[in-house]
Scaffold this motif. Structure first.
Motif, PDB file in Angstrom:
ATOM      1  N   GLU A  25       0.821  -1.211   0.000  1.00  0.00           N
ATOM      2  CA  GLU A  25       0.000   0.000   0.000  1.00  0.00           C
ATOM      3  C   GLU A  25       0.859   1.267   0.000  1.00  0.00           C
ATOM      4  O   GLU A  25       0.511   2.265  -0.628  1.00  0.00           O
ATOM      5  N   LEU A  26       1.976   1.216   0.712  1.00  0.00           N
ATOM      6  CA  LEU A  26       2.843   2.395   0.811  1.00  0.00           C
ATOM      7  C   LEU A  26       3.837   2.497  -0.332  1.00  0.00           C
ATOM      8  O   LEU A  26       4.431   3.549  -0.555  1.00  0.00           O
ATOM      9  N   GLY A  27       4.031   1.378  -1.046  1.00  0.00           N
ATOM     10  CA  GLY A  27       5.028   1.368  -2.104  1.00  0.00           C
ATOM     11  C   GLY A  27       6.443   1.367  -1.563  1.00  0.00           C
ATOM     12  O   GLY A  27       7.342   1.978  -2.160  1.00  0.00           O
ATOM     13  N   GLY A  97      -4.678   4.448  -0.388  1.00  0.00           N
ATOM     14  CA  GLY A  97      -3.637   4.133  -1.353  1.00  0.00           C
ATOM     15  C   GLY A  97      -4.203   4.102  -2.758  1.00  0.00           C
ATOM     16  O   GLY A  97      -4.905   5.013  -3.192  1.00  0.00           O
ATOM     17  N   ALA A  98      -3.925   3.024  -3.477  1.00  0.00           N
ATOM     18  CA  ALA A  98      -4.387   2.888  -4.860  1.00  0.00           C
ATOM     19  C   ALA A  98      -5.678   2.087  -4.954  1.00  0.00           C
ATOM     20  O   ALA A  98      -6.085   1.693  -6.040  1.00  0.00           O
ATOM     21  N   GLU A  99      -6.340   1.888  -3.816  1.00  0.00           N
ATOM     22  CA  GLU A  99      -7.524   1.038  -3.763  1.00  0.00           C
ATOM     23  C   GLU A  99      -8.710   1.818  -3.208  1.00  0.00           C
ATOM     24  O   GLU A  99      -8.553   2.733  -2.404  1.00  0.00           O
ATOM     25  N   SER A 140       2.900  13.237  -9.327  1.00  0.00           N
ATOM     26  CA  SER A 140       3.960  12.519  -8.609  1.00  0.00           C
ATOM     27  C   SER A 140       3.378  11.590  -7.546  1.00  0.00           C
ATOM     28  O   SER A 140       3.919  10.504  -7.289  1.00  0.00           O
ATOM     29  N   GLU A 141       2.278  12.002  -6.920  1.00  0.00           N
ATOM     30  CA  GLU A 141       1.626  11.147  -5.926  1.00  0.00           C
ATOM     31  C   GLU A 141       1.036   9.905  -6.592  1.00  0.00           C
ATOM     32  O   GLU A 141       1.099   8.797  -6.050  1.00  0.00           O
ATOM     33  N   ILE A 142       0.455  10.102  -7.767  1.00  0.00           N
ATOM     34  CA  ILE A 142      -0.127   8.977  -8.505  1.00  0.00           C
ATOM     35  C   ILE A 142       0.964   7.997  -8.911  1.00  0.00           C
ATOM     36  O   ILE A 142       0.802   6.774  -8.802  1.00  0.00           O
ATOM     37  N   GLY A 148       4.745   0.059  -8.689  1.00  0.00           N
ATOM     38  CA  GLY A 148       4.893  -1.283  -9.249  1.00  0.00           C
ATOM     39  C   GLY A 148       4.028  -1.530 -10.465  1.00  0.00           C
ATOM     40  O   GLY A 148       3.888  -2.675 -10.905  1.00  0.00           O
ATOM     41  N   GLY A 149       3.439  -0.467 -11.010  1.00  0.00           N
ATOM     42  CA  GLY A 149       2.533  -0.610 -12.148  1.00  0.00           C
ATOM     43  C   GLY A 149       1.087  -0.694 -11.694  1.00  0.00           C
ATOM     44  O   GLY A 149       0.794  -0.799 -10.498  1.00  0.00           O
TER      45      GLY A 149
END
Length: 246
Positions: A25-27, A97-99, A140-142, A148-149
């Protein structure tokens, strides 16, 4: 600090979190995620339980108890008003995050309708509300969220970060995210962000079966959606300085 707050939000929403999930989640690397979780444990915001899962600690539970009504309860009157105006299934979703996660909804009474998705999780980039919330972020946040793609998803139409950035530029211009059979076949949705409320990044969406698109006045639907979202922002503010769900 931002990463630690993100982990606190994840713990509050999910109830448990592994080091691997936190890192994803944090990358960041698992070692970094483990160090952050250990810090939260030291501050009693987290505790390590069975199967090496981290759960909300006493400090986090005390904050939750002392806080105001949950976001879903606070937004429910606006969700109800949106439903009354459009007559289609409507949802409230939040981003971590991305979800995204669907946290509340009202199901349409049309014989042919889309059912509720409350509790479901999906990648933000393939949902209407998710796109609307991603459009609130800096490029940049995106990029950092998708280091990881893009996570694979059946029906995805955005295949790389370049295409996502291009899509989000259109979302920013129109103030709307559109999902045309990307999250699931036969479903079309329109979403708009309501910004950050008490640190939670949220959006409202309306969704209907694609086969009924020709019978719906989409211009009226989008007008109502944008107005209700604007009313939410006016009522609660857009607390970008306290955003925690990156």
């Amino acid at each position: 600090m931002d990463r630690a707050l993100t982990l606190v939000t994840l713990l509050a929403e999910r109830g448990s979190l592994s080091v691997t999930e936190a890192g994803r989640e944090l990358g960041v690397a698992p070692s970094t995620a483990h160090r952050l979780l250990s810090t939260l444990c030291h501050r009693q915001f987290a505790v390590q339980g069975d199967k090496r899962l981290y759960r909300p600690g006493p400090a986090l539970l005390a904050l939750a108890k002392a806080g105001g009504p949950p976001l879903a309860d606070r937004i429910r009157p606006y969700l109800q008003r949106l439903y009354d105006l459009v007559g289609e299934t409507v949802h409230l979703m939040v981003r971590t995050g991305a979800e995204i996660r669907f946290v509340d909804g009202i199901e349409s009474r049309h014989p042919l309708r889309v059912g509720l998705r409350t509790g479901a999780r999906m990648p933000a980039y393939c949902t209407s509300g998710g796109k609307a919330m991603l459009a609130d972020l800096e490029p940049s946040e995106i990029d950092a969220l998708h280091a990881g793609g893009l996570p694979p998803w059946p029906g995805e139409k955005i295949h790389n970060l370049s295409a996502l950035h291009e899509t989000l530029e259109a979302v920013r211009r129109n103030r709307l995210g559109v999902n045309h059979e990307e999250s699931e076949p036969g479903v079309t949705a329109i979403g708009a962000s309501i910004g950050w409320i008490d640190g939670q990044h949220a959006a409202l969406t309306t969704v209907l079966p694609t086969v009924r698109l020709a019978t719906v006045d989409l211009e009226t639907v989008t007008t109502h959606l944008l107005q209700v979202c604007a009313d939410v922002r006016q009522a609660f503010g857009d607390n970008r300085d306290t955003k925690t769900a990156r």
